[in-house]
Design a protein around this motif. Structure first.
Motif, PDB file in Angstrom:
ATOM      1  N   VAL A 230       0.832  -1.204   0.000  1.00 42.72           N
ATOM      2  CA  VAL A 230       0.000   0.000   0.000  1.00 42.72           C
ATOM      3  C   VAL A 230       0.869   1.257   0.000  1.00 42.72           C
ATOM      4  O   VAL A 230       0.587   2.235  -0.711  1.00 42.72           O
ATOM      5  CB  VAL A 230      -0.965   0.000   1.206  1.00 42.72           C
ATOM      6  N   SER A 231       1.953   1.229   0.789  1.00 44.85           N
ATOM      7  CA  SER A 231       2.873   2.373   0.812  1.00 44.85           C
ATOM      8  C   SER A 231       3.468   2.633  -0.567  1.00 44.85           C
ATOM      9  O   SER A 231       3.570   3.775  -1.014  1.00 44.85           O
ATOM     10  CB  SER A 231       4.005   2.134   1.812  1.00 44.85           C
ATOM     11  N   ALA A 232       3.875   1.546  -1.243  1.00 44.55           N
ATOM     12  CA  ALA A 232       4.484   1.706  -2.565  1.00 44.55           C
ATOM     13  C   ALA A 232       3.500   2.293  -3.558  1.00 44.55           C
ATOM     14  O   ALA A 232       3.859   3.149  -4.378  1.00 44.55           O
ATOM     15  CB  ALA A 232       4.991   0.356  -3.069  1.00 44.55           C
ATOM     16  N   PHE A 233       2.268   1.845  -3.509  1.00 46.35           N
ATOM     17  CA  PHE A 233       1.249   2.324  -4.450  1.00 46.35           C
ATOM     18  C   PHE A 233       1.082   3.837  -4.338  1.00 46.35           C
ATOM     19  O   PHE A 233       1.150   4.571  -5.333  1.00 46.35           O
ATOM     20  CB  PHE A 233      -0.078   1.612  -4.172  1.00 46.35           C
ATOM     21  N   PHE A 234       0.899   4.320  -3.103  1.00 45.47           N
ATOM     22  CA  PHE A 234       0.594   5.743  -2.934  1.00 45.47           C
ATOM     23  C   PHE A 234       1.843   6.623  -2.909  1.00 45.47           C
ATOM     24  O   PHE A 234       1.788   7.776  -3.338  1.00 45.47           O
ATOM     25  CB  PHE A 234      -0.253   5.943  -1.679  1.00 45.47           C
ATOM     26  N   SER A 235       2.980   6.092  -2.423  1.00 44.78           N
ATOM     27  CA  SER A 235       4.198   6.906  -2.481  1.00 44.78           C
ATOM     28  C   SER A 235       4.669   7.066  -3.926  1.00 44.78           C
ATOM     29  O   SER A 235       5.187   8.117  -4.313  1.00 44.78           O
ATOM     30  CB  SER A 235       5.301   6.294  -1.622  1.00 44.78           C
ATOM     31  N   SER A 236       4.482   6.028  -4.752  1.00 44.88           N
ATOM     32  CA  SER A 236       4.838   6.146  -6.168  1.00 44.88           C
ATOM     33  C   SER A 236       3.911   7.122  -6.883  1.00 44.88           C
ATOM     34  O   SER A 236       4.354   7.853  -7.776  1.00 44.88           O
ATOM     35  CB  SER A 236       4.776   4.779  -6.851  1.00 44.88           C
TER      36      SER A 236
END
Length: 418
Positions: A230-236
């Motif tokens: 989830v972090s990767a999805f929104f940080s990207s």
């Protein structure tokens, strides 16, 4: 500097390989974004595609790379990946020198570099436990993340200045040369890797399944994996539009964009310095959960950014988020390396990277599509809300009642190359 784990010669050389390469990567990251925005006049969607191609390989071959790396020695894999990335990114300034550079070549170069990065990252994360005892993994990861943080602090500012003074293609060339530096230092590491005895009659699919089962069946590893995803999805999604936001909405120059990135990443240095101390003081599990929540809250500051004094929101948000992300990475990676059997390190790391980086290109594409319709600032609010959601898997797991993370098996024989 030469105390503690730095007394290990091979770790010192491994660290040197990583340090300058990290600076080059940060320079190249900001330079390629500015190259697309300023030199090639890319649209919002084209910039999001660029970010997508940088991480798409994790989704395509991430799991297979883990199984392949478990069959091979890690050091040669890293060296080949470094040389390949130098060639791929070096093609960008070469084409620019002849006046034939297009966005399509940039797409191809970053995609090839992304494929090689998948192999490098899996091998890099699996190599450290073969250099140092498990008791030293937190210190070793903290030292590596300190150099990563220092690069994150210096790289964007240096990259922005190089773009402003010498043009973006020259800044990309710096990144390419840094990979050659990394390969040269890795070549001097003396530790002989011994491949773990394992059934060689198992298929690639069966070996991939072992890594997936290890991660998805362990309650703490599973929580970490979904938090990462989830972090990767929104940080990207945030990264894909942040440069556009600062240039086109706030009206900043390339040099100021790089400087702001460097100021915000002061927190990464703090995170690398504090990770081990805070983990020992409050407990690794408790630290992991609380810092993940603070990280989500800090993302709420980015949409408040504006001209003049309102740029402070961006700097404060950058300091808080970068402090949190480094602490989270040090704790997570050290636990993963401690728990995982040696013969599954590559597949475990590949599974984690697959879930993390596999979500990243999807987030980048979402940002490009939605930002084109709703605008860049509203999209920053969306990414902030998503980063808050990333803490939910940790809060819903056994971690919420734990103080320390569980450990793996007793440490094997100490490495002999000291």
């Amino acid at each position: 500097m030469m105390g503690g784990i730095f007394r290990n010669r091979d770790f010192r050389h491994f660290w040197m390989a990583d340090a300058i390469s990290q600076v080059g990567t940060r320079v190249g990251g900001i330079a390629i974004s500015l190259l697309a925005v300023i030199t090639l006049h890319a649209s919002t969607f084209e910039v999001s595609v660029l970010r997508t191609l940088q991480t798409l390989a994790y989704l395509l071959i991430g799991l297979q790379a883990g199984a392949w790396c478990d069959r091979m020695r890690n050091r040669p894999v890293m060296m080949v990946a470094d040389v390949g990335r130098a060639i791929a990114l070096g093609s960008i300034p070469l084409a620019a020198a002849f006046g034939v550079l297009t966005i399509w070549q940039v797409y191809a170069a970053v995609f090839v570099a992304g494929v090689l990065t998948v192999f490098f990252d899996v091998a890099h994360q699996s190599f450290l436990p073969r250099l140092v005892p498990k008791a030293d993994l937190i210190e070793g990861n903290a030292k590596l993340k300190f150099s990563t943080s220092a690069a994150a602090l210096a790289g964007p500012g240096l990259g922005g200045l190089l773009v402003q003074w010498l043009t973006a293609p020259v800044a990309v060339l710096v990144d390419a040369v840094s990979y050659l530096w990394s390969a040269a230092w890795l070549r001097t590491v003396r530790t002989v890797e011994v491949l773990s005895p394992e059934r060689r009659d198992s298929t690639l699919r069966e070996q991939i399944r072992e890594g997936l089962h290890l991660v998805l069946r362990h309650p703490v590893l599973r929580a970490i994996a979904f938090n990462n995803m989830v972090s990767a999805f929104f940080s990207s999604a945030y990264i894909a539009i942040s440069t556009l936001f600062l240039v086109r909405v706030i009206g900043l120059s390339a040099g100021i964009v790089g400087l702001l990135g460097s100021l915000g990443l002061i927190g990464a240095l703090l995170g690398a310095m504090l990770a081990r101390r805070l983990s020992a003081k409050v407990g690794a599990a408790r630290l992991l959960v609380s810092v993940a929540v603070v990280q989500g809250l800090a993302y709420l500051l980015f949409p408040l950014t504006g001209p003049g004094w309102q740029l402070a929101w961006y700097v404060v948000g950058g300091i808080l988020t970068s402090t949190c992300v480094i602490i989270v990475i040090v704790v997570q990676v050290s636990f993963q390396q401690t728990l995982c059997p040696d013969h599954l390190l590559g597949r475990m790391n590949a599974t984690m990277n697959f879930l993390y980086w596999g979500a990243a290109p999807l987030g980048s594409l979402l940002a490009g599509v939605l930002a084109s319709g709703v605008g860049l600032r509203p999209m920053l609010w969306v990414t902030a809300g998503g980063m808050l959601l990333a803490a939910v898997p940790l809060l819903a797991s056994p971690l919420r009642t734990m103080v320390e993370l569980p450990t793996g098996e007793p440490d094997p024989a100490e490495p002999t190359n000291q």
